[in-house]
Design an enzyme around this catalytic site. Structure first.
Site, short mmCIF file in Angstrom:
data_model
loop_
_atom_site.label_atom_id
_atom_site.label_comp_id
_atom_site.label_asym_id
_atom_site.label_seq_id
_atom_site.Cartn_x
_atom_site.Cartn_y
_atom_site.Cartn_z
N ARG A 1 0.42 14.02 3.03
CA ARG A 1 -0.83 13.27 3.19
C ARG A 1 -0.68 11.81 2.76
O ARG A 1 -1.34 10.92 3.29
CB ARG A 1 -1.97 13.93 2.42
N GLU B 1 1.00 10.11 5.61
CA GLU B 1 0.04 9.91 6.70
C GLU B 1 -0.89 8.73 6.39
O GLU B 1 -1.16 7.89 7.25
CB GLU B 1 -0.78 11.19 6.91
N SER C 1 6.32 -4.97 -5.87
CA SER C 1 7.58 -4.39 -6.35
C SER C 1 7.44 -2.89 -6.52
O SER C 1 6.41 -2.39 -6.98
CB SER C 1 7.96 -5.01 -7.71
#
Lengths: 149, 149, 149, 149, 149, 149, 149, 149, 149, 149
Positions: J91, J94, J117
């Protein structure tokens, strides 16, 4: 069942045993009376080695019976892709990427539509002396096969 | 800005123009006095073609100025991977998969740790007559470079 | 330079033109007196079509001269990988995944170490009636080539 | 729990045991009264082998009970992709790349929209004598399935 | 030759035209008297649409003749892989990754060795009301095919 | 430390032990009072099995304590990709490739922008009798989740 | 809306315009008072070029306003993977494959756990004369960043 | 046959043995009088280590004879791809992706068509003090090779 | 049919138009009263933009009607993989590679077996001042969903 | 040489030992006085654990000396790709695919050209109570680094 070794395990064993025995590939090839490239390829698992030759190599290198048996087995000539990034091998891939389409055009111009066989085929590796530095000369020599229905 | 064509577009145009002109690759190579494999590879976009040679090919094949310009440009020798599945080219990859590690062993045995250069390098494509069917003989010829710190 | 079309563009044009002309592949194959699988593969860009046959197909389907020219060009038989996920084609890949090693064993048992040529090769597609549902019978028929140095 | 072997381990064991026993695939197939391609594919792990046939093969080849058990297990027919680069198997992939779209067109022309089943399916490997060199003839024979909602 | 459009271009055109016309997929499916999932899949290029249905959709959405022609063409059902990462579609892939082997075990336990056909097959998408939030219910319904030689 | 087994090793062990015990997946599911698809998926390593259920399965199948422990561990539900080419599982992928975008369109038309949950989710595998051949009916049933910021 | 060009299109245009103008990269870098490697990378689309510098390059090379605009845009520094097979670039990848893990060990030995920044970073390309053949000396120079929570 | 270890196993053993012995890479390099980057790369399996140096390292780190033997073997410099995602190594790949084409342009502008050798090549890793934070300075230094037929 | 633009074309157009208009993303977000991350993602093609908001953005940036239409279309949220190698985006992937399994462990420890929803989800991008250099703070905030049958 | 364990083997051992010891990640983090996400990531092999902390964890979980040694080793932070398909981790990928380009735009708008960073970086995992269901809140917090030559 008795233990057995795979052809790729046998190849690894042959490589170490050859160094330990202090024997060159050329000496092995001469002993079994075969061209060196065929001999090395076969011992690295790419060709079945006939029984007599396998036995002779086994004796020269002190191989176990299961290794000698593996050398004779019919190979699945699959997948050496990881070794293709080795610089010594990669240069051939690079040359093929640069010159492959040109080689294809010249084969078609000379022979018509068809291919160079990779089965009815031999390869040679030689040194050619050159004042600007000696050269590696590798010859691919295969029968032309025309597209024929 | 004047229109421009990429080196890969130029290669496609050269291929069609050569067939339409009824000219062989050998004739083009002879006209510019270069080896045929170099000539074909260069016209297919793998080498920069010097101005005089590019102009001469342009005249032979009736190419536009932008195409002649593209032939001279420095190539990015990238990515012909899709053509590697063409059977005529694939056989060379297959031979390399089967014999690559053996070639590597023999180079090391003969020359020590190092490679065949693919830059200081030439390739030759020839026909060798054979009663069992003529043969395609492709020679890879590159300077040996030893690993040197 | 006159415009030109690639072999893959020509293939797309042939597919649409054939449907518009209401002509079957079998009728085209019969008109040029070639086996249907060869004819379809060649018109889809996998073989060079000889001039006379290309012209005849051009006339039957109302193709432009540049398309007829493209049909005659030497193909780079590269990359149809995206069509391999089409279910009608995929089933052959699946059968090859399931039975490929078995086919290999049986070829070696019957013929020794070697391959079925895919160049000296023909393919046939037929219907076999069967009370439990007619069957698709596809025959791959290629010359045996033994590994020969 | 008693030790067990996977189907792929069993396949490797069967291959070695068959050579050691000096038995051909054809003899095994005959002994269990099954077609040779089915027999080889099943022993290489692509089909569950019924108990009686597995036991008989176990006896012929001197297999351990755990191997005989593995032969009977339901396979996951996954992933032989590494063997697809073996030249003997690759030629079938190459033929499929060249002729797959043509086979698809001809199936649709003869049968309509649908596929050749790879489940209700059999394959045959045969030798056909030919004065120009004997031929490998592989027949894929599957039930036609039309797209039906 | 008249211009033509590919099936994937036709799919893009249909999607825009449908929104512009303010027509739902359900209305289109009802108009041509087909199940909604079949209708949408076919208009997105996964099935050939019969001539009458294609013409009717063309009229509803104001499509050009070349688009209507493309809808009727036999598809190559290849390659929608890039859309598989869309979250709405991906969840089905994820469910298959989690439950695929379990589904396989249960099919074999209930039916024996074989598959659910994806050709003799239909799919349904429905809403099921639920106090904890309505649910998407997608049913895959295909004929069982047993492995049969 | 005491030896331990991974969840994927546990899955392999469960599969063999179940066959040796002559127990069906349905019987195991009934014994632990869970739906069969959940039970099989969990025992194949896709869900943590609660302690009581794991112990009960361990007793039914004669599993070692380390296997029972592994069944309870939280899984990383990663990577079954190699099994996706098994024909029984592949057909679901193929159906998803053909119908996925259509399912997506219909979910959006019915529910708006969002997804079917694969977490608040259940799956069912059933046989439906049919005179033309019994059918595999697999139902994916997940809560609709709308895109909500 | 006025037409626009992408950064990768701008890069192709700059490369051709530079050759047509007979200007070296060094001259362009000097004109805008920036290091040559930064200048070339930026004009090839890897950095946003400030407005004044972009305008000046546009004037030197006769670029359209839309190209000058594109040079100033923030890049997505994505995907030059196809150019990584160019032999001139590939040698750096090869050196990284051979020496990368050694470089990592030496960075950790000298600096502790951390990295060389590729953002607070500069690169230099120089020629070093050598009687055995001049050498390409490429220096990567980046700030050390330690892993810091 | 005596047991043997692979070069990659030897590399893992060397890494652990070095930490256990409390010896730095710099000390090992000094002991065998070789540059540190060469020493580390060679001990990690990327170069054959001469017999005397291998023996000395073996004594310093308490390595078994089979490990010392493996250090001397000719490497296949293949495949470290999985380590390329390590952040310390990845930054070099990223810099190469961003600056590779610029480096290529500058090499061609300075030297003409050709490459920096990765064989006649050395690399250096150094610290440069800087008030804004010390810097990692890595120098790639290889002989220029021009494309020469 | 009127011309149309795809969502990815619309995204490219929006990016250029925004720069030309001298408008910040924050100003656009404020104008349509939506959070900035949602606004940018939606205008880059990852969410359907409601009609009123799309029209307002169209007016602010001088977009054509077809672009405004495209902004409203339901997206296929597929495939931005090529942009994942951009260093600004890549750092998030790297952080996920390093910390993903740890995040997973902590979610399970705190919530049990389940996931953070990426649908019922919002993201925030903020600057946090810091004497050692300001920091980028990105917050992923999604509803916990437990695995529930 | 004494046996050793790799960092990935150590990670597997830690996971099992923690469950057997009935200790939570939070308790371990508290015991060594480190943030929980750092602690879990480090014990899973992504950071070197200082000697004192490694010893303390070894005592808490009853780990062998070789495991404690492995925890301290410098990691190669490579390759967790197989775990990225776990739904709990996926997830985040995604969300990054959907929002990554928007995050990039907003970072550039706020900070200029540069990155967050991933080295000077921390991550936090928290629960936020919500009447509609509690939420997982994951914060990525890294120093901004501007592109600086």
């Amino acid at each position: 069942m008795e233990p057995f070794v795979s052809k790729s395990e046998a190849a690894e064993i042959v490589k170490v045993a050859r160094v330990r025995a202090g024997t060159s590939w050329a000496e092995i090839a001469e002993a079994i009376d075969r061209p060196a490239p065929w001999t090395v390829a076969a011992l690295l698992g790419q060709h079945p080695v006939p029984q007599a030759e396998a036995a002779q190599v086994g004796q020269m290198l002190g191989l176990d019976a299961a290794v000698v048996e593996a050398l004779q087995a019919q190979p699945t000539r699959a997948g050496l892709e990881e070794s293709l990034s080795d610089p010594t091998i990669y240069r051939f891939s690079e040359a093929l990427a640069v010159y492959g389409p040109a080689i294809k055009e010249l084969i078609h111009e000379e022979f018509g539509d068809g291919i160079m066989s990779a089965i009815n085929f031999k390869v040679d590796v030689a040194r050619r002396e050159d004042p600007d530095g000696d050269r590696v000369v590798v010859t691919f020599d295969g029968k032309f096969l025309d597209y024929r229905w």
